[in-house]
Design a protein around this motif. Sequence first.
Motif, PDB file in Angstrom:
ATOM      1  N   SER A 173      12.546  -4.222  -4.625  1.00 15.74           N
ATOM      2  CA  SER A 173      12.045  -4.062  -3.264  1.00 15.74           C
ATOM      3  C   SER A 173      13.218  -3.827  -2.331  1.00 15.74           C
ATOM      4  CB  SER A 173      11.256  -5.295  -2.814  1.00 15.74           C
ATOM      5  OG  SER A 173      12.081  -6.441  -2.855  1.00 15.74           O
ATOM      6  N   ILE A 174      12.962  -3.058  -1.283  1.00 14.69           N
ATOM      7  CA  ILE A 174      13.946  -2.793  -0.225  1.00 14.69           C
ATOM      8  C   ILE A 174      13.308  -3.274   1.063  1.00 14.69           C
ATOM      9  CG2 ILE A 174      15.436  -1.057   0.842  1.00 14.69           C
ATOM     10  CD1 ILE A 174      14.856   0.741  -1.616  1.00 14.69           C
ATOM     11  N   PRO A 233       8.577  12.393  -5.015  1.00 18.40           N
ATOM     12  CA  PRO A 233       8.642  13.356  -3.906  1.00 18.40           C
ATOM     13  C   PRO A 233       8.625  14.796  -4.424  1.00 18.40           C
ATOM     14  CG  PRO A 233      10.815  12.447  -4.337  1.00 18.40           C
ATOM     15  CD  PRO A 233       9.870  11.736  -5.262  1.00 18.40           C
ATOM     16  N   GLU A 234       8.399  15.717  -3.483  1.00 20.49           N
ATOM     17  CA  GLU A 234       8.400  17.132  -3.869  1.00 20.49           C
ATOM     18  C   GLU A 234       9.769  17.569  -4.361  1.00 20.49           C
ATOM     19  OE1 GLU A 234       5.702  20.040  -1.629  1.00 20.49           O
ATOM     20  OE2 GLU A 234       6.233  18.574  -0.094  1.00 20.49           O
ATOM     21  N   GLU A 235      10.814  17.140  -3.651  1.00 17.38           N
ATOM     22  CA  GLU A 235      12.179  17.473  -4.040  1.00 17.38           C
ATOM     23  C   GLU A 235      12.799  16.253  -4.710  1.00 17.38           C
ATOM     24  OE1 GLU A 235      14.221  18.707  -0.582  1.00 17.38           O
ATOM     25  OE2 GLU A 235      12.936  20.450  -0.218  1.00 17.38           O
ATOM     26  N   MET A 236      13.198  16.429  -5.952  1.00 17.52           N
ATOM     27  CA  MET A 236      13.757  15.311  -6.695  1.00 17.52           C
ATOM     28  C   MET A 236      15.121  14.925  -6.130  1.00 17.52           C
ATOM     29  SD  MET A 236      11.411  14.461  -8.635  1.00 17.52           S
ATOM     30  CE  MET A 236      12.189  13.267  -9.691  1.00 17.52           C
ATOM     31  N   PRO A 237      15.519  13.643  -6.275  1.00 17.79           N
ATOM     32  CA  PRO A 237      16.768  13.179  -5.658  1.00 17.79           C
ATOM     33  C   PRO A 237      17.994  13.911  -6.178  1.00 17.79           C
ATOM     34  CG  PRO A 237      15.900  11.555  -7.194  1.00 17.79           C
ATOM     35  CD  PRO A 237      14.842  12.586  -7.016  1.00 17.79           C
ATOM     36  N   ILE A 238      18.966  14.059  -5.279  1.00 20.83           N
ATOM     37  CA  ILE A 238      20.207  14.755  -5.622  1.00 20.83           C
ATOM     38  C   ILE A 238      21.353  13.760  -5.771  1.00 20.83           C
ATOM     39  CG2 ILE A 238      21.842  16.539  -4.882  1.00 20.83           C
ATOM     40  CD1 ILE A 238      19.540  17.719  -3.204  1.00 20.83           C
ATOM     41  N   THR A 239      21.473  12.851  -4.804  1.00 17.96           N
ATOM     42  CA  THR A 239      22.583  11.900  -4.828  1.00 17.96           C
ATOM     43  C   THR A 239      22.241  10.684  -5.670  1.00 17.96           C
ATOM     44  OG1 THR A 239      21.801  10.713  -2.880  1.00 17.96           O
ATOM     45  CG2 THR A 239      23.203  12.642  -2.501  1.00 17.96           C
ATOM     46  N   VAL A 240      23.274   9.922  -5.987  1.00 19.86           N
ATOM     47  CA  VAL A 240      23.084   8.693  -6.757  1.00 19.86           C
ATOM     48  C   VAL A 240      22.267   7.681  -5.954  1.00 19.86           C
ATOM     49  CG1 VAL A 240      24.271   6.745  -7.847  1.00 19.86           C
ATOM     50  CG2 VAL A 240      25.222   9.044  -8.031  1.00 19.86           C
ATOM     51  N   LEU A 241      22.497   7.622  -4.644  1.00 17.38           N
ATOM     52  CA  LEU A 241      21.780   6.685  -3.790  1.00 17.38           C
ATOM     53  C   LEU A 241      20.283   6.990  -3.785  1.00 17.38           C
ATOM     54  CD1 LEU A 241      22.366   4.293  -1.872  1.00 17.38           C
ATOM     55  CD2 LEU A 241      22.345   5.938   0.005  1.00 17.38           C
ATOM     56  N   GLN A 242      19.948   8.263  -3.683  1.00 14.96           N
ATOM     57  CA  GLN A 242      18.528   8.650  -3.709  1.00 14.96           C
ATOM     58  C   GLN A 242      17.893   8.316  -5.057  1.00 14.96           C
ATOM     59  OE1 GLN A 242      18.834  12.805  -2.752  1.00 14.96           O
ATOM     60  NE2 GLN A 242      18.577  12.477  -0.547  1.00 14.96           N
ATOM     61  N   SER A 243      18.663   8.507  -6.122  1.00 16.20           N
ATOM     62  CA  SER A 243      18.133   8.162  -7.448  1.00 16.20           C
ATOM     63  C   SER A 243      17.889   6.665  -7.581  1.00 16.20           C
ATOM     64  CB  SER A 243      19.110   8.627  -8.535  1.00 16.20           C
ATOM     65  OG  SER A 243      19.272  10.025  -8.488  1.00 16.20           O
ATOM     66  N   MET A 244      18.806   5.853  -7.051  1.00 16.37           N
ATOM     67  CA  MET A 244      18.614   4.391  -7.086  1.00 16.37           C
ATOM     68  C   MET A 244      17.386   3.980  -6.295  1.00 16.37           C
ATOM     69  SD  MET A 244      22.466   2.899  -6.659  1.00 16.37           S
ATOM     70  CE  MET A 244      21.860   1.221  -6.593  1.00 16.37           C
ATOM     71  N   LYS A 245      17.226   4.591  -5.115  1.00 16.14           N
ATOM     72  CA  LYS A 245      16.066   4.268  -4.275  1.00 16.14           C
ATOM     73  C   LYS A 245      14.767   4.650  -4.984  1.00 16.14           C
ATOM     74  CE  LYS A 245      13.876   5.654   0.057  1.00 16.14           C
ATOM     75  NZ  LYS A 245      13.957   6.578   1.211  1.00 16.14           N
ATOM     76  N   LEU A 246      14.738   5.829  -5.608  1.00 17.62           N
ATOM     77  CA  LEU A 246      13.531   6.257  -6.316  1.00 17.62           C
ATOM     78  C   LEU A 246      13.272   5.374  -7.527  1.00 17.62           C
ATOM     79  CD1 LEU A 246      11.209   8.247  -6.536  1.00 17.62           C
ATOM     80  CD2 LEU A 246      12.700   9.755  -7.863  1.00 17.62           C
ATOM     81  N   GLY A 247      14.321   4.939  -8.228  1.00 14.34           N
ATOM     82  CA  GLY A 247      14.142   4.049  -9.372  1.00 14.34           C
ATOM     83  C   GLY A 247      13.525   2.727  -8.965  1.00 14.34           C
ATOM     84  N   ILE A 248      13.997   2.153  -7.849  1.00 18.13           N
ATOM     85  CA  ILE A 248      13.398   0.919  -7.336  1.00 18.13           C
ATOM     86  C   ILE A 248      11.944   1.153  -6.959  1.00 18.13           C
ATOM     87  CG2 ILE A 248      13.467  -0.719  -5.409  1.00 18.13           C
ATOM     88  CD1 ILE A 248      16.512  -0.446  -5.456  1.00 18.13           C
ATOM     89  N   ASP A 249      11.677   2.309  -6.327  1.00 23.21           N
ATOM     90  CA  ASP A 249      10.314   2.634  -5.889  1.00 23.21           C
ATOM     91  C   ASP A 249       9.370   2.769  -7.084  1.00 23.21           C
ATOM     92  OD1 ASP A 249       8.397   3.065  -4.026  1.00 23.21           O
ATOM     93  OD2 ASP A 249       9.015   5.085  -3.480  1.00 23.21           O
ATOM     94  N   VAL A 250       9.835   3.412  -8.153  1.00 26.49           N
ATOM     95  CA  VAL A 250       8.997   3.595  -9.341  1.00 26.49           C
ATOM     96  C   VAL A 250       8.687   2.248  -9.991  1.00 26.49           C
ATOM     97  CG1 VAL A 250       9.008   4.501 -11.703  1.00 26.49           C
ATOM     98  CG2 VAL A 250       9.675   5.975  -9.809  1.00 26.49           C
ATOM     99  N   LEU A 282       0.823  -1.207   0.000  1.00 27.98           N
ATOM    100  CA  LEU A 282       0.000   0.000   0.000  1.00 27.98           C
ATOM    101  C   LEU A 282       0.857   1.257   0.000  1.00 27.98           C
ATOM    102  CD1 LEU A 282      -2.834   1.337   0.306  1.00 27.98           C
ATOM    103  CD2 LEU A 282      -2.540   1.125   2.773  1.00 27.98           C
ATOM    104  N   TYR A 283       2.040   1.173   0.594  1.00 34.57           N
ATOM    105  CA  TYR A 283       2.875   2.361   0.792  1.00 34.57           C
ATOM    106  C   TYR A 283       4.048   2.362  -0.177  1.00 34.57           C
ATOM    107  CZ  TYR A 283       0.446   1.769   5.243  1.00 34.57           C
ATOM    108  OH  TYR A 283      -0.509   1.571   6.195  1.00 34.57           O
ATOM    109  N   SER A 284       4.334   3.535  -0.725  1.00 31.04           N
ATOM    110  CA  SER A 284       5.571   3.724  -1.482  1.00 31.04           C
ATOM    111  C   SER A 284       6.702   4.019  -0.506  1.00 31.04           C
ATOM    112  CB  SER A 284       5.422   4.889  -2.464  1.00 31.04           C
ATOM    113  OG  SER A 284       4.337   4.675  -3.336  1.00 31.04           O
ATOM    114  N   TYR A 285       7.930   3.805  -0.956  1.00 30.97           N
ATOM    115  CA  TYR A 285       9.078   4.087  -0.082  1.00 30.97           C
ATOM    116  C   TYR A 285       9.228   5.583   0.173  1.00 30.97           C
ATOM    117  CZ  TYR A 285      10.331  -0.793  -0.904  1.00 30.97           C
ATOM    118  OH  TYR A 285      10.312  -2.158  -0.955  1.00 30.97           O
ATOM    119  N   THR A 286       8.741   6.395  -0.755  1.00 35.13           N
ATOM    120  CA  THR A 286       8.800   7.851  -0.519  1.00 35.13           C
ATOM    121  C   THR A 286       7.819   8.291   0.562  1.00 35.13           C
ATOM    122  OG1 THR A 286       7.332   8.047  -2.435  1.00 35.13           O
ATOM    123  CG2 THR A 286       9.658   8.521  -2.789  1.00 35.13           C
TER     124      THR A 286
END
Length: 772
Positions: free
Chosen positions: A564-565, A484-501, A25-29
């Motif tokens: 998944s994480i 999220p409201e603020e798009m990812p800045i670091t590579v790690l945040q981008s990887m996490k958002l890619g998995i979430d999408v 039900l929940y996204s990681y963001t």
Amino acid sequence: GSLDCPNLEFGYGDADGHGAELSELYSYTEEPEFGTNRRCFEEDFHTQVRGRRWLELDRAQQKAYVMHLLDGLEVVNRDKRLKVARAILYLAQGVFGDCDNEGDVLHWSRHNSFLLYQLGTFTAFLELLNMEIDNSQACSSALRKPAISLADSTELRVLLSVMYLMVENIRVEQESDPPEWKTCRETFRMELGFPVRTEEPFALLLFTMVTKFCSGHAPHFPMKKVLLLLWKVLLFTLGGFEALQAMKVRKREELGLPPLPEDSIQVMRSMRAASPPTYCIELVEQQQQKRGHRSRRPLMKQDSLDIYNERDPFKNDEAGIDEEESDDVDSGIEGELDLMERDAIIPAVPAQRAPIERVSFPKGLPWAPKMEVTGITSPALYLPSVLPSRDTETLIGLPRPIHESVKTLKQVRHRAVRSVRVKQPRKPWGGEEEVQETPCEILYRAMLYNLPQYMIALLKILLAAAPTSKAKTDSINILADVLPEEMPITVLQSMKLGIDVNRHKEIIVKSISALLLLLLKHLKLNHIYQFEYVSQHLVFANCIPLILKFFNQNIMSYITAKNSISVLDYPHCTVHDLPELTAESLEAGDNNQFCWRNLFSCINLLRILNKLTKWKHSRTMMLVVFKSAPILKRALKVKQAMMQLYVLKLLKIQTKYLGRQWRKSNMKTMSAIYQKVRHRMNDDWAYGNDIDARPWDFQSEECTLRANIEAFNSRRYDKPQDSEFAPVDNCLQSVLGQRLELPEDFHCSYELWLEREVFSQPIRWEELLHYQ
């Protein structure tokens, strides 16, 4: 992708495990919002109950506090309402701040969901949801924004999350449930399926949200939560696969039909996946080809092959189905593996232990054969001068082989519920049919006039969520509730958002495929024309090429995807401190052999495709035209019996149209179809002798079906207007004596109306002459 594919131990069912269904039900963001919900609850709770925890309160105190929260939902201030709704969401999430482990969170989530329902929380949230759907200010604000984010759907996400948790927690039965919970569950099911206060079931409101989102009028709607809730509401009100099987048995008893020979899902669970030839053999053959020589394979007798197949403990009982990728290559005998080559690679079995003791092979075919009822079954064909043409029982004077044939025929002949329903007599003079008010019937009646829009909207979202779809400017944005409201800045945040999408898209595909399959199966049992109406609109909306497009990918990669994480999944993230995420930990994913939801989605889509094309020559030709055979053959590499069965069914129905060359070069597939798919005595699928495939026939077939569906819908659901056979009341006294419903203000203004419309108007008697 298939070289290292093991047998997948997959348990197909209505849904995944309880914890997994809640976590999706929940996204990681959304993970920071767990803390926000907890703060909103504790700020208010400590002002009302000092020095106590929620778990320490007795039932009366818990009820009193929930009633206090429900009063807070009725304030005008939007922000205060949101804080109270978040506090209720924290209760539905299991008051994780007071729990020590995940089991306690799930326990208190169920406990609080029943408590919230008993106090009327679902009805209160339904009113708030209607307000948010009609909130034109939020819609216009979202339309003006260049990029929609998680913040635009905050209120809707909170409301839908509470409703989803209540539906899912109450829907799932456990042996330890007290009797009042069982009563509560039935009441809730009736409330969702048989609406009393409103004229439409709750599922229709969610369908309306889907169409409003796809039309572009409400791009901020959180579609993943809407679709998950819609699927679980249908699963709860209509019933899952076990309930459906029980309904089939009951329906056949009512119609006087013989019982079903088996439960399809139970048979498939006991089936074993068919294995391609041993993979190391393929590697050896490739090496031999590189060396430039290939040994000639001697022909073998069939009986020696059969003996070897019985005694080989490393070989499945099903034939191998790893055909060549090219459909035009004629492998013939060269495609088979002879005994000498196998002996050189497979280790020898110790002589002291017989292989037959280690492996037990099932005897016979997995399915009872069937035959559709036709006119040929009449024994009167043999003695036309003695027996009447409609006599199907008398066998006097016929030879013994005919007796045996008729006996065997009666054992395998099958009459489906649909065939009885279509031939049921109709009432003369336009009389109304007797319709049983089931949740399925109520839902179909409510969906009927907007049903094409609902199907198109679902397929639009499915197309946008398919992994093979390219991002287009005109496609709908299904990521509004994950970005999220603020798009990812670091590579790690981008990887996490890619998995979430990717996970977000997979969950959407899972919910749409499950709810479409559930809807089709229940409508088919309720009335065949309801099923055909939905099926035809799915076909018109290009559902068949869409599903084939979905499978035109590396299906093994999709099924084994690690999007998944686990440390961020609910309820794990609520009771454990979040470790520092690294790129290595994100790439590792979980340790599962496959992704449950992706394999579930693939099987559901294959089952939908089977339902759309079964016994429909025109739609079968669509499979041929869209070149589905190589796409489906690649899906056979997934070693899961249920998925392979539905792929083989789709290959079977189009085999006669693929030509002799295809059948000749794909004999392993033909053998697998023979071994796994149910036999139908009057179906010559393997030969293609009777190809009545004429393009003009296809069009007339669909047109005839559509005419029958429209006649059914008109007869059953259209109100009769000026019917030729409607009775007319010619008695002046009875007509004037009828009581009519008048508006409330009639008694106040009827004198003025008489003065203006009757008394002040002159009577023109000469006009009567024109009507003589």
